[in-house]
Design a protein around this motif. Structure first.
Motif, mmCIF file in Angstrom:
data_model
loop_
_atom_site.group_PDB
_atom_site.id
_atom_site.type_symbol
_atom_site.label_atom_id
_atom_site.label_comp_id
_atom_site.label_asym_id
_atom_site.label_seq_id
_atom_site.Cartn_x
_atom_site.Cartn_y
_atom_site.Cartn_z
ATOM 1 N N ASP A 153 32.272 32.847 48.576
ATOM 2 C CA ASP A 153 33.385 31.902 48.512
ATOM 3 C C ASP A 153 34.699 32.581 48.909
ATOM 4 O O ASP A 153 35.535 31.989 49.582
ATOM 5 N N GLU A 154 34.880 33.820 48.444
ATOM 6 C CA GLU A 154 36.106 34.540 48.770
ATOM 7 C C GLU A 154 36.245 34.733 50.270
ATOM 8 O O GLU A 154 37.304 34.469 50.856
ATOM 9 N N ALA A 155 35.163 35.171 50.933
ATOM 10 C CA ALA A 155 35.218 35.419 52.375
ATOM 11 C C ALA A 155 35.438 34.115 53.137
ATOM 12 O O ALA A 155 36.214 34.075 54.102
ATOM 13 N N LEU A 185 35.315 43.308 54.090
ATOM 14 C CA LEU A 185 34.463 42.630 53.119
ATOM 15 C C LEU A 185 33.142 42.218 53.763
ATOM 16 O O LEU A 185 32.056 42.421 53.193
ATOM 17 N N GLU A 201 41.642 30.265 55.740
ATOM 18 C CA GLU A 201 43.088 30.394 55.583
ATOM 19 C C GLU A 201 43.714 31.082 56.785
ATOM 20 O O GLU A 201 44.797 30.693 57.246
ATOM 21 N N LEU A 240 39.345 41.041 55.372
ATOM 22 C CA LEU A 240 38.201 40.146 55.531
ATOM 23 C C LEU A 240 37.075 40.849 56.284
ATOM 24 O O LEU A 240 35.907 40.792 55.875
ATOM 25 N N GLY A 247 36.926 31.388 52.079
ATOM 26 C CA GLY A 247 38.308 30.960 51.875
ATOM 27 C C GLY A 247 39.285 31.770 52.699
ATOM 28 O O GLY A 247 40.217 31.208 53.299
ATOM 29 N N MET A 248 39.087 33.087 52.772
ATOM 30 C CA MET A 248 39.959 33.944 53.572
ATOM 31 C C MET A 248 39.871 33.583 55.052
ATOM 32 O O MET A 248 40.889 33.507 55.754
#
Length: 274
Positions: A1-3, A73, A9, A70, A5-6
């Motif tokens: 989810d973090e990746a 990650l 964005e 990103l 979202g980044m």
């Protein structure tokens, strides 16, 4: 989810090519639309088997300093299984000669080409959102002809590589076939909306149905028109099926033919290592 979202964005306003493939009476027409990544996400939500939307964004992550975190990650996630495998030799290539990571946005009903990667390259796909169906064709042992036998069965060909300006070289091109592992979809296959509702109300049923359909070559049927009987059966005998979920890293072995299909929308990052 973090990746995920980044990524959205940072790149929502970046222009990409959205591919739309419409199938009517077994005839396909493909159009390419230039749009933003954010608009492409909206577009794939209307995708279906006979009106499929697919976005293959090679090089999107390259050269943007703000995307360094990103990219790190994503790199850490995909390299974890290869800690004991040694270095990735693409790191020794000149920067402009290295394969680029590719952001893959696929709607329900969208399928990749049926292909295998060049030489001994190992592919990876990190799913960030949604799910993908994968079908692979394992090469027989060398005594049975190896991967060359599969190339022949599938009447494969190589497209000119985009890495060469004259467009005529195939040095870094993979192999492709006009056959499909998902050519015909039965009306009994649940819709993307069904899978979405089960994801909220009955997650176990969603997983069970995804895996059932992935392995069912009658409901999600092969289209091997043009292949003779023995070749068709040889390919069928080598098929392996899997479902990739958000957070899963799929490793594609060298010489394995493969094709993906979307039963629901997905966002992934594809890479190569050597």
């Amino acid at each position: 989810d973090e990746a995920a979202g980044m990524l959205m964005e940072m790149f929502a306003d970046v222009e990409v090519d959205l591919q739309r493939t419409v199938t009517r009476s077994s005839k396909k027409t493909t159009e390419i639309y230039r749009t933003s990544l954010g608009a492409a996400v909206d577009g794939v939500m209307d995708s279906c088997h006979d009106d499929a939307r697919f976005c293959f964004c090679e090089g999107l992550l390259d050269g943007l300093p703000s995307a360094r975190d990103l990219c790190g990650l994503l790199r850490d996630a995909r390299e974890l299984p290869f800690v004991e495998a040694g270095r990735d030799w693409f790191g020794s290539f000149p920067p402009l000669a290295r394969p680029s990571d590719c952001v893959v946005l696929a709607g329900a009903g969208a399928r990749s080409t049926f292909h295998r990667d060049p030489y001994e390259w190992t592919g990876t796909s990190l799913c960030l959102e949604g799910s993908k169906v994968w079908r692979f064709v394992a090469p027989p042992p060398r005594s049975g002809g190896g991967v060359g036998a599969v190339d022949s069965w599938l009447r494969s060909y190589r497209l000119p590589s985009a890495a060469w300006e004259d467009g005529g070289a195939t040095l870094s091109a993979g192999w492709q076939s006009d056959a499909s592992l998902y050519g015909i979809r039965s009306s009994v296959v649940p819709s993307a909306r069904d899978f979405g509702e089960w994801g909220e109300d009955d997650p176990e049923r969603r997983l069970a149905e995804l895996e059932r359909v992935a392995a069912n070559v009658e409901d999600l049927a092969l289209d091997f028109r043009g292949l003779d009987g023995p070749a068709r059966q040889s390919v069928v005998d080598g098929i392996h099926c899997a479902v990739q979920y958000a957070g899963d890293l799929m490793i594609i072995p060298a010489h394995w033919w493969h094709q993906t299909y979307g039963l629901e929308p997905s966002l992934a990052v594809a890479s190569q290592r050597c």
